[in-house]
Design an enzyme around this catalytic site. Structure first.
Site, PDB file in Angstrom:
ATOM      1  N   GLU A  28       0.830  -1.212   0.000  1.00 18.96           N
ATOM      2  CA  GLU A  28       0.000   0.000   0.000  1.00 18.96           C
ATOM      3  C   GLU A  28       0.865   1.263   0.000  1.00 18.96           C
ATOM      4  O   GLU A  28       2.078   1.215   0.275  1.00 18.96           O
ATOM      5  CB  GLU A  28      -0.932   0.010   1.212  1.00 18.96           C
ATOM      6  CG  GLU A  28      -0.215   0.070   2.548  1.00 18.96           C
ATOM      7  CD  GLU A  28      -1.091   0.622   3.674  1.00 18.96           C
ATOM      8  OE1 GLU A  28      -1.602   1.755   3.539  1.00 18.96           O
ATOM      9  OE2 GLU A  28      -1.235  -0.063   4.698  1.00 18.96           O
ATOM     10  N   LYS A  90      -5.162  10.936   1.009  1.00 21.60           N
ATOM     11  CA  LYS A  90      -5.347   9.571   1.503  1.00 21.60           C
ATOM     12  C   LYS A  90      -6.606   9.041   0.839  1.00 21.60           C
ATOM     13  O   LYS A  90      -7.689   9.582   1.049  1.00 21.60           O
ATOM     14  CB  LYS A  90      -5.483   9.600   3.029  1.00 21.60           C
ATOM     15  CG  LYS A  90      -5.802   8.273   3.665  1.00 21.60           C
ATOM     16  CD  LYS A  90      -5.943   8.426   5.177  1.00 21.60           C
ATOM     17  CE  LYS A  90      -6.703   7.276   5.781  1.00 21.60           C
ATOM     18  NZ  LYS A  90      -7.037   7.518   7.200  1.00 21.60           N
ATOM     19  N   VAL A 110      -5.384   0.361   2.917  1.00 17.04           N
ATOM     20  CA  VAL A 110      -5.600  -1.087   2.782  1.00 17.04           C
ATOM     21  C   VAL A 110      -6.807  -1.322   1.859  1.00 17.04           C
ATOM     22  O   VAL A 110      -6.776  -2.176   0.972  1.00 17.04           O
ATOM     23  CB  VAL A 110      -5.814  -1.739   4.167  1.00 17.04           C
ATOM     24  CG1 VAL A 110      -6.340  -3.167   4.035  1.00 17.04           C
ATOM     25  CG2 VAL A 110      -4.507  -1.717   4.967  1.00 17.04           C
ATOM     26  N   ASP A 142     -16.904   5.476  13.928  1.00 19.37           N
ATOM     27  CA  ASP A 142     -15.669   5.444  13.147  1.00 19.37           C
ATOM     28  C   ASP A 142     -15.187   4.003  12.992  1.00 19.37           C
ATOM     29  O   ASP A 142     -14.564   3.436  13.886  1.00 19.37           O
ATOM     30  CB  ASP A 142     -14.595   6.313  13.813  1.00 19.37           C
ATOM     31  CG  ASP A 142     -13.380   6.499  12.918  1.00 19.37           C
ATOM     32  OD1 ASP A 142     -13.297   5.807  11.873  1.00 19.37           O
ATOM     33  OD2 ASP A 142     -12.513   7.323  13.260  1.00 19.37           O
ATOM     34  N   SER A 144     -13.235   1.671  10.109  1.00 13.78           N
ATOM     35  CA  SER A 144     -12.461   1.791   8.870  1.00 13.78           C
ATOM     36  C   SER A 144     -13.114   1.030   7.725  1.00 13.78           C
ATOM     37  O   SER A 144     -13.605  -0.099   7.902  1.00 13.78           O
ATOM     38  CB  SER A 144     -11.049   1.250   9.095  1.00 13.78           C
ATOM     39  OG  SER A 144     -10.348   1.267   7.871  1.00 13.78           O
ATOM     40  N   ALA A 145     -13.056   1.633   6.547  1.00 10.37           N
ATOM     41  CA  ALA A 145     -13.528   0.956   5.329  1.00 10.37           C
ATOM     42  C   ALA A 145     -12.705  -0.294   5.046  1.00 10.37           C
ATOM     43  O   ALA A 145     -13.121  -1.157   4.267  1.00 10.37           O
ATOM     44  CB  ALA A 145     -13.460   1.923   4.147  1.00 10.37           C
ATOM     45  N   ASP A 146     -11.528  -0.423   5.687  1.00 11.02           N
ATOM     46  CA  ASP A 146     -10.706  -1.627   5.488  1.00 11.02           C
ATOM     47  C   ASP A 146     -11.506  -2.887   5.817  1.00 11.02           C
ATOM     48  O   ASP A 146     -11.335  -3.927   5.172  1.00 11.02           O
ATOM     49  CB  ASP A 146      -9.459  -1.604   6.391  1.00 11.02           C
ATOM     50  CG  ASP A 146      -8.468  -0.509   6.019  1.00 11.02           C
ATOM     51  OD1 ASP A 146      -8.683   0.181   4.989  1.00 11.02           O
ATOM     52  OD2 ASP A 146      -7.478  -0.340   6.769  1.00 11.02           O
ATOM     53  N   LYS A 163      -3.177  -1.879  15.778  1.00 11.21           N
ATOM     54  CA  LYS A 163      -2.731  -1.118  16.952  1.00 11.21           C
ATOM     55  C   LYS A 163      -3.894  -0.961  17.921  1.00 11.21           C
ATOM     56  O   LYS A 163      -5.041  -0.848  17.491  1.00 11.21           O
ATOM     57  CB  LYS A 163      -2.301   0.281  16.522  1.00 11.21           C
ATOM     58  CG  LYS A 163      -1.088   0.310  15.652  1.00 11.21           C
ATOM     59  CD  LYS A 163      -0.639   1.745  15.476  1.00 11.21           C
ATOM     60  CE  LYS A 163       0.685   1.809  14.764  1.00 11.21           C
ATOM     61  NZ  LYS A 163       0.541   1.632  13.301  1.00 11.21           N
TER      62      LYS A 163
END
Ligand code: PSU
Ligand code: MN
Length: 310
Positions: A28, A90, A110, A142, A144-146, A163
């Site tokens: 990435e 981003k 990602v 919130d 992540s779209a990951d 993390k």
């Protein structure tokens, strides 16, 4: 599909490897622009490509450059992304129409790295950490779209866990809901990026690249649309003291809250803050774990190629 081909530029070296059933590993570019400072970001991006080559695979660093989706960036493109840093957008899934329509540059997360890897025909992708369900997501939403991309795009992502800026328990629940297998490479426990343990179990421990390849190919044989998450613990010698990193994460989270950081800025802000607080120790660990993931990804991509041929 033809229109799509015009927007996708697969580097000749990468295309040749794919055509000849040789292993390719995607990388990435948000990790370059937003995940590490210059010049370590460029040095790491080039070094991780070398790790992939020395393990017998072809690297394909993925980004959007001038409105084209690149599967395989040149050295100059990597330097451009690294020097531009957070001035590059981003680029998550929702950014793709704007970035491409305006012929802009985008650093792929990602999410978009999986998306472009899949369009190019690449099955395996190595990174550091994935995005997930943030702490407090029950209020902020919130997430992540990951995680959605892992739910819907058939690419194997090799990472060092996530993390604990995230809520790791909720992240695992989300992946379970979406049918995404979470595999531990040589471990029963989900690694927490800087440390080898998180207190959470993975779905299955897998000890060899061959077995990772079997599971990936089984997911394909079953016609499943999802990706697969391989979590590979940071090598012991580079892992950080849990108390030190936990304290840095708490401080970073408090600072983000104080400043009202939100949305897509959250993750890059926390990564940079943690690096500042730990005086660069976390950056060294981060680089080492990416190399380690690149190695496992290369060996697994090679095993997939062998098994496809057999
Ligand atoms: N976590 C890390 N390092 C990273 C990222 C996340 O430990 O570099 C980057 C990746 O590109 C990941 C993105 O896909 O941040 C997730 O951002 P968000 O939380 O806004 O979805
Ligand atoms: Mn987010």
């Amino acid at each position: 599909m033809e229109a799509l081909k015009q927007l996708l530029e697969v580097a000749p070296e990468v295309q040749a490897a794919l055509d000849e059933n040789r292993p390719v590993v995607a990388l990435e570019s948000t990790i370059i622009s937003h995940g590490m400072p210059y010049p370590q970001n460029v040095e790491t991006a080039l070094a991780v490509e070398d790790v992939i080559r020395s393990n017998g695979a072809t690297p394909a660093t993925i980004a959007v450059i001038g409105g084209k989706m690149k599967a395989g960036c040149s050295r100059e493109e990597i330097e451009h992304l690294g020097k531009s840093g957070t001035n590059v957008t981003k680029c998550s899934r929702r950014d793709m129409p704007a970035i491409l329509a305006r012929s802009m540059d985008g650093a792929t997360t990602v999410t978009t790295t999986m998306l472009i890897a899949h369009l190019a025909g690449i099955s395996v992708f190595a990174t550091g950490g994935i995005g997930g369900v943030h702490r407090g997501a029950e209020v902020t939403m919130d997430i992540s779209a990951d995680l959605e991309e892992l739910a819907s795009t058939p690419v194997m992502v090799v990472c060092a866990g996530a993390k604990s800026i995230l809520d790791l328990g909720l992240t695992l629940e989300y992946l379970e809901t979406k049918g995404v297998p979470v595999l531990g490479f040589g471990t029963d426990e989900l690694p927490a990026f800087y440390t080898r343990k998180s207190g959470f179990s993975v779905d299955y421990r897998v000890d060899t690249p061959e077995e990772l390849a079997d599971m990936f190919l089984m997911q394909r044989a079953l016609g499943m649309p999802n990706g697969m998450l391989v979590t590979n613990p940071i090598p012991e010698e580079y892992s950080m003291d849990k108390a030190v990193i936990d304290k840095a994460i708490e401080e970073a989270l408090a600072e983000a809250k104080r400043l009202g950081i939100h949305g897509k800025e959250t993750t890059p802000f926390l990564l940079a803050k943690i690096k500042d607080i730990t005086g660069g120790d976390s950056l060294d660990s981060n680089i080492r774990l990416v190399f380690n993931n690149a190695r496992v990804a290369s060996l697994t991509a090679a095993a997939i190629c062998r098994k496809k041929k057999a």
